[in-house]
Each structure stands twice: as C-alpha cells, then as structure tokens.
Enzyme design. Sequence first.
Site, short mmCIF file in Angstrom:
data_model
loop_
_atom_site.label_atom_id
_atom_site.label_comp_id
_atom_site.label_asym_id
_atom_site.label_seq_id
_atom_site.Cartn_x
_atom_site.Cartn_y
_atom_site.Cartn_z
N LYS A 34 0.84 -1.20 0.00
CA LYS A 34 0.00 0.00 0.00
C LYS A 34 0.88 1.25 0.00
CE LYS A 34 -3.87 -2.45 2.01
NZ LYS A 34 -4.62 -2.91 3.18
N GLN A 68 -4.90 -1.72 9.29
CA GLN A 68 -4.83 -3.04 8.67
C GLN A 68 -5.48 -4.09 9.58
OE1 GLN A 68 -3.77 -3.60 5.55
NE2 GLN A 68 -4.18 -5.78 5.71
N ASP A 92 -11.19 2.84 3.73
CA ASP A 92 -11.55 1.42 3.67
C ASP A 92 -13.05 1.24 3.47
OD1 ASP A 92 -9.77 -0.72 3.79
OD2 ASP A 92 -9.36 -0.43 5.93
#
Length: 295
Positions: free
Chosen positions: A53, A97, A120
């Site tokens: 990422k 995460q 997200d």
Amino acid sequence: MALIIDGKKIAAGIREELKTEVAALKAHLGDVPALAVVLVGDNPASATYVRMKGKGCEEAGIRSIQHTLPGSATQEELLALVDRLNGDPAVSGILVQLPLPGQIRESAVLNRINPVKDVDGFHPVNVGKMVAGDEDCFFPCTPYGCQILINSVVKDLKGRHVVVVGRSNIVGKPIANLMVQKNRSANCIVTICHTAAPDIGYYTRQADILVVAAGKAGMITGDMVKEGAVVIDVGANRVPDPADPSKTMQVGDVNFDEVAPRASAITPVPGGVGPMTIAMLLKNTVKAFRLQRGL
Ligand code: GUN
C-alpha cells in the site's frame, strides 16, 4: 475458453490516471493527498500488504505515512492514534490493517475513524451511505475493484443475476449492495449465498455473474458454473505448492482449470481481483482529499 480478466493491467491503468490527477492537484494546490496506514503487530501477510500500500501511494504521488504499534498494544493506545490521525489536517485517509490482535475490538477501532477519512469504507456511516446509494462516501476497496472488473466485461448489467458466495463485511455484503444499486454500473438481481446453504451449487448455477469470496481454496468446481458465466474469484488462499511442498502458492476459491472452459470471462489468482484492491484504495484516498476540500 474464457477471456482472462487482467486485473493487473486494469489496476495499472487506474493508477496511471490517479498519478496524473495527483500531479494536477499538486500543481494547482501545492498539496497532495496523504494516506496513513496503521499496522498492529507483525503478522507477515499484513506487513506485506501494508508495504504494498505504501509503495502504491508513492508511485501515484500520494504521501504515505506508516504507523506500527507492537502486537501488545492496547485498544486505548490504538484509539489514541486514530484520534490523532483524525485530527491531523495533513492526513486525507486512514487505514487500520486487519486483522487486529485479540485484545482489540475491531468494531471499536473502525467506528472511531472519521468517516470522511475512512478510505476502507468500513465505518457504519459509509456502509449506510453505500446501501442508500449515496455517492459521497467510500466503497470498500475489494468489492469496488470487483465491480470495475465486472463492468470491464459486461456492458449492460441491467437485470443480470449476480450470485455472491460469502457474506463477509469486507467483500460479500458490500459487493451485493453495490451490484443491486439502480445505476448504469449495476442494476442487477442479486443473491447472496453462504455456508448455511445446503447446496451452494443450486445458487451458483443460476449466476450470470458469479462472485466468490468464501476463503475456501478451489470450492467452486466446473459443475457449479453456468456455461457463459462471468466469474470473479476473490479468494487468496495459500496452499502447499505441488511442485515444491516446502513452498506455498496462492490459489483462488475457484477451481480455475475446471471453471475457465465453461466461463465467458474469469479472473485469475493471482493477477485478478488482488491488484484492484490497492488501486481502489488510492482512488478513495484521492476522493477523501477532494471531499475534505470541497473539490
Ligand atoms: N485485511 C484484509 N483486507 C483488508 C482491507 O480491505 N482493509 C483492511 N484495513 N484490512 C484488510
């Protein structure tokens, strides 16, 4: 034989477009979007994703900020970090995460992220807006990427039957919600099936478009797919490599060799859905930057 949907190529195209967009933002505003990624602990798969990422951000000209907390971090410590990132005007997007260590309640953390920074798309405000069909929100990256892959091969989706296998909050539920919306990129009839179904094949055989996100290697066999279906395989399972059992390899939830000859189009694993996830994360980060500035 099916068309192999090249997720890597489609994702690369999106990343190129974003790079141009970010360069234009920099030229006009003297500022670029920034993504803060938080890793808790040292799960090797998570560490790899976080690294990818960060690299994806840099290539697009997005500023990447990484925070790593020890696996022993408390929920309060993580929430304090989220609060700090929420309050930092230089941070456009925040991604924590998953999975998190057992002592931390995931929902407590996801619910704490400011919805306008929730790239997200997991915050209840963004989930609710997505279900309601609003555009000023963030769609979860993997399902958003799946939708783009579906749109790359099916031009008129109206009334097509999408069958989703899996009901996770990260993929199954959101892809079903995206594909049922009344817009030109969706407008489908949607069925979600899952482990409670006595016969998954009964449902999957009815799919014009089959999206599999069950996390079970090779579970979709040739007899479970209608001739001519479009098959999107979200699975990313690690199994022993038959060529060298000391190594592992990545396989999808779909038995590719059996299903590909029946499908009209299919995503490979790796190289299908996987690369799209990061591309959509970068897209959401640029969107966050724009929304926060009223652009
Ligand atoms: N772990 C696996 N998939 C995801 C994702 O899409 N977002 C985050 N934050 N963690 C994940």
